[in-house]
Design an enzyme around this catalytic site. Structure first.
Site, PDB file in Angstrom:
ATOM      1  N   CYS B  84      19.535  -5.847 100.325  1.00 41.31           N
ATOM      2  CA  CYS B  84      19.333  -5.299 102.088  1.00 41.31           C
ATOM      3  C   CYS B  84      18.946  -3.596 100.938  1.00 41.31           C
ATOM      4  CB  CYS B  84      20.954  -4.675 101.508  1.00 41.31           C
ATOM      5  SG  CYS B  84      22.003  -6.472 101.489  1.00 41.31           S
ATOM      6  N   ILE B 210      26.010  -9.243 111.342  1.00 41.91           N
ATOM      7  CA  ILE B 210      24.679  -9.306 111.600  1.00 41.91           C
ATOM      8  C   ILE B 210      24.183  -8.523 112.457  1.00 41.91           C
ATOM      9  CG2 ILE B 210      23.833 -11.429 112.099  1.00 41.91           C
ATOM     10  CD1 ILE B 210      26.171 -12.928 110.196  1.00 41.91           C
ATOM     11  N   LYS B 330      28.109  -0.421 109.280  1.00 45.30           N
ATOM     12  CA  LYS B 330      29.585  -1.422 109.839  1.00 45.30           C
ATOM     13  C   LYS B 330      29.559  -0.687 111.364  1.00 45.30           C
ATOM     14  CE  LYS B 330      33.713  -2.048 110.170  1.00 45.30           C
ATOM     15  NZ  LYS B 330      32.809  -2.717 111.409  1.00 45.30           N
ATOM     16  N   HIS B 334      23.707  -4.049 110.879  1.00 45.28           N
ATOM     17  CA  HIS B 334      22.414  -3.997 108.931  1.00 45.28           C
ATOM     18  C   HIS B 334      21.768  -4.509 109.594  1.00 45.28           C
ATOM     19  CE1 HIS B 334      21.735  -4.164 105.273  1.00 45.28           C
ATOM     20  NE2 HIS B 334      22.255  -4.668 104.897  1.00 45.28           N
TER      21      HIS B 334
END
Ligand SMILES: [Zn+2]
Lengths: 131, 389
Positions: B84, B210, B330, B334
């Site tokens: 990430c 997701i 959040k 992401h």
């Protein structure tokens, strides 16, 4: 990963699982006394290449845990299940907590290593059972 | 050492777009970044591109040249993969190249296509950021790993799920005016507490979604910006990277992020600032507990106190240290490989007064972007400052 003769194994790791199944789990200790898990040729703490297999202590304590409800496909049939990080002294291990109700799993619980199989895939899983 | 100017920023909307390809997403982000910068594509000397799960989601390796092509750039291109933190590391390499005089103009960014994998497939793909032999095969998922850290934090410092819920509520509130955000929807503490559990103590509303999306930055040397009279008032003045052992159980701390601390200290020293100079930050809140660990690692909250920062209003939009004014991972979303560069884009736009939430940081001169990989076995931190009025 299955036991069939044609399948490729993961050198160092599958041998460790087999040893753990026979109650002979071990960790690697370097010349300077650092513990680590195989497969490994070099101590990650100090770079020592003098690694020997030492018997893993019989029991360890749960340092932290979680109950997973949304698994990867490899554990679909196993969920919900508890996963914990357990301190065995020279090394720590991550495994599934078995032989106890999920709501009774707690930090500090003393457990011993056991190799179980995934209900989903039949593959071996590192597990931890209250001692 | 000369500063690195952020000449242009580009983001696609982040969200659920399973039909969109990585190349289509990155092309869109790069078009915006080039238009924003006024820099011609011909001047770009290299493309530095972040992506994590392209092999799994698109059956596509060797994405560097593909993405340069998608962006209309003819230059050498390399993909950076640090889970990430992939595009955080890509930007960091770009910054170093411009500083050492190797390049004057670079395109850096990232993209990720994820929702086409479905929840189970994406959970599996994300899990490979952990140690396959010793964690994934024991059933550790990505949320599960952060849940292990959350429980360790509660045991060591106190706090409870309700404290974490305030972080999710805050970040959703911040995303309301952000049109690029996946969720422009307010939530309540009770929504978080009543959501289905994912990996206890974390539930559905403690987790980032997701997402599909891309980010792109046109970065230039100071001399190039001056020569070409670019409107580029914000510079990356500090960069840092930290590392830790791969498996969570091999770390010195289960409730802290030493890699992020290392990255932060390096970036602060590099920029010649300290935590007291920071006006606001975008931090890697893939799960609510991750924001707590990030604040403490960056010295924006004392160790053990980050848990109460959102609940007590210190990190809300009108607090003393607004955190994740974009909505964070959040609520903004992401798309893993796009995230690090997108955070830098958000900080740039906030500092430049071009962000829908800029009013909350009026007069701010210093912002920080923190990007974490896996369970923070990798971390990058960048300091951005206003260098031109
Ligand atoms: Zn050693």
């Amino acid at each position: 990963m299955s036991d069939s003769e044609s399948s490729v194994t993961d050198a160092g790791f599958d041998e460790w699982l087999a040893a753990a199944e026979n109650n002979d789990a071990y960790y690697l200790e370097c010349a300077n006394g650092h513990g680590s898990l195989p497969p490994r040729l070099v101590c990650p703490d100090c770079g020592s290449t003098d690694l020997t297999e030492v018997k893993l202590p019989e029991t360890g304590d749960i340092q932290t845990f979680t109950v997973t409800h949304v698994p990867t496909p490899a554990f679909e049939e196993d969920a919900p299940y508890a996963t914990a990080i357990v301190d065995f002294g020279p090394v720590r291990l991550t495994g599934q907590v078995v032989g106890i109700d999920l709501e009774d799993v707690e930090t500090g619980l003393t457990v011993e290593l056991e190799i179980t199989v995934s209900e989903t895939t039949g593959e071996r899983v590192i597990s931890l059972r209250p001692a | 050492m000369s500063d690195v100017r952020v000449a242009g920023t580009g983001l696609t909307p982040f969200g659920n777009n399973p039909e969109r390809t990585g190349r289509g997403l990155f092309a869109e982000a790069s078009i915006t970044a080039f238009e924003d910068s006024g820099v011609p594509r011909d001047d770009v000397e290299a493309v530095l591109y972040g992506n994590f799960m392209g092999e799994l989601s698109e059956h596509q390796g060797h994405q560097g040249p593909l993405m340069a092509e998608a962006a209309g750039v003819q230059a050498p291109a390399t993909r950076y993969e640090s889970a990430c933190a992939s595009s955080g590391t890509a930007v960091r390499e770009a910054v170093k190249r411009i500083r050492n005089g190797e390049n004057d103009v670079l395109l850096a960014g990232g993209a990720e296509r994820m929702t086409n994998l479905g929840t189970a497939g994406a959970t599996e793909a994300l899990a490979i950021a952990a140690d396959d032999l010793w964690e994934v095969r024991a059933g550790v998922t990505f949320p599960g790993a952060y849940a292990l850290m959350a429980q360790a934090y509660f045991d060591e410092f106190g706090g409870e799920h309700e404290d974490l819920a305030h972080i999710a509520v805050k970040n959703h509130a911040n995303a309301l005016p952000n049109e690029k955000a996946q969720y422009q929807r307010a939530i309540e503490v009770s929504d978080v507490l009543e959501a289905p559990p994912v990996s206890e103590p974390l539930g559905l509303y403690d987790a980032c979604p997701i997402s599909d999306g891309a980010s792109a930055l046109v970065l230039t040397s100071e001399s190039y910006a001056e020569e070409h009279d670019l409107e580029a008032p914000v510079a990356i003045t500090g960069t840092g990277q930290g590392g830790d052992r791969m498996a969570l159980h091999d770390r010195d701390h289960l409730a802290r992020s030493p890699a992020a601390r290392e990255a932060g200290e390096e970036a602060y020293a590099d920029a010649g600032v300290d935590a007291g100079d920071v006006d606001f930050a975008e931090v890697h809140d893939c799960f609510t507990i991750a924001e707590v660990l990030a604040l403490e690692a960056l010295d924006l909250e004392p160790i053990g106190e980050g848990i109460s920062a959102a609940r007590d209003g210190r990190t809300t939009a009108d607090g003393e240290m607004p955190i994740n004014l974009s909505g964070g991972l959040k609520a903004k979303g992401h798309p893993v490989g796009a995230t690090g560069a997108s955070q830098i884009a958000e900080v740039t736009d906030l500092l430049a007064g071009e962000h829908p939430n800029s009013e909350h940081v009026d007069g701010a001169t210093t912002g920080v972007a923190h990007n974490a990989g896996g369970t923070v076995a990798s971390a990058t931190v960048h300091v951005l400052e206003v260098v031109e009025e």
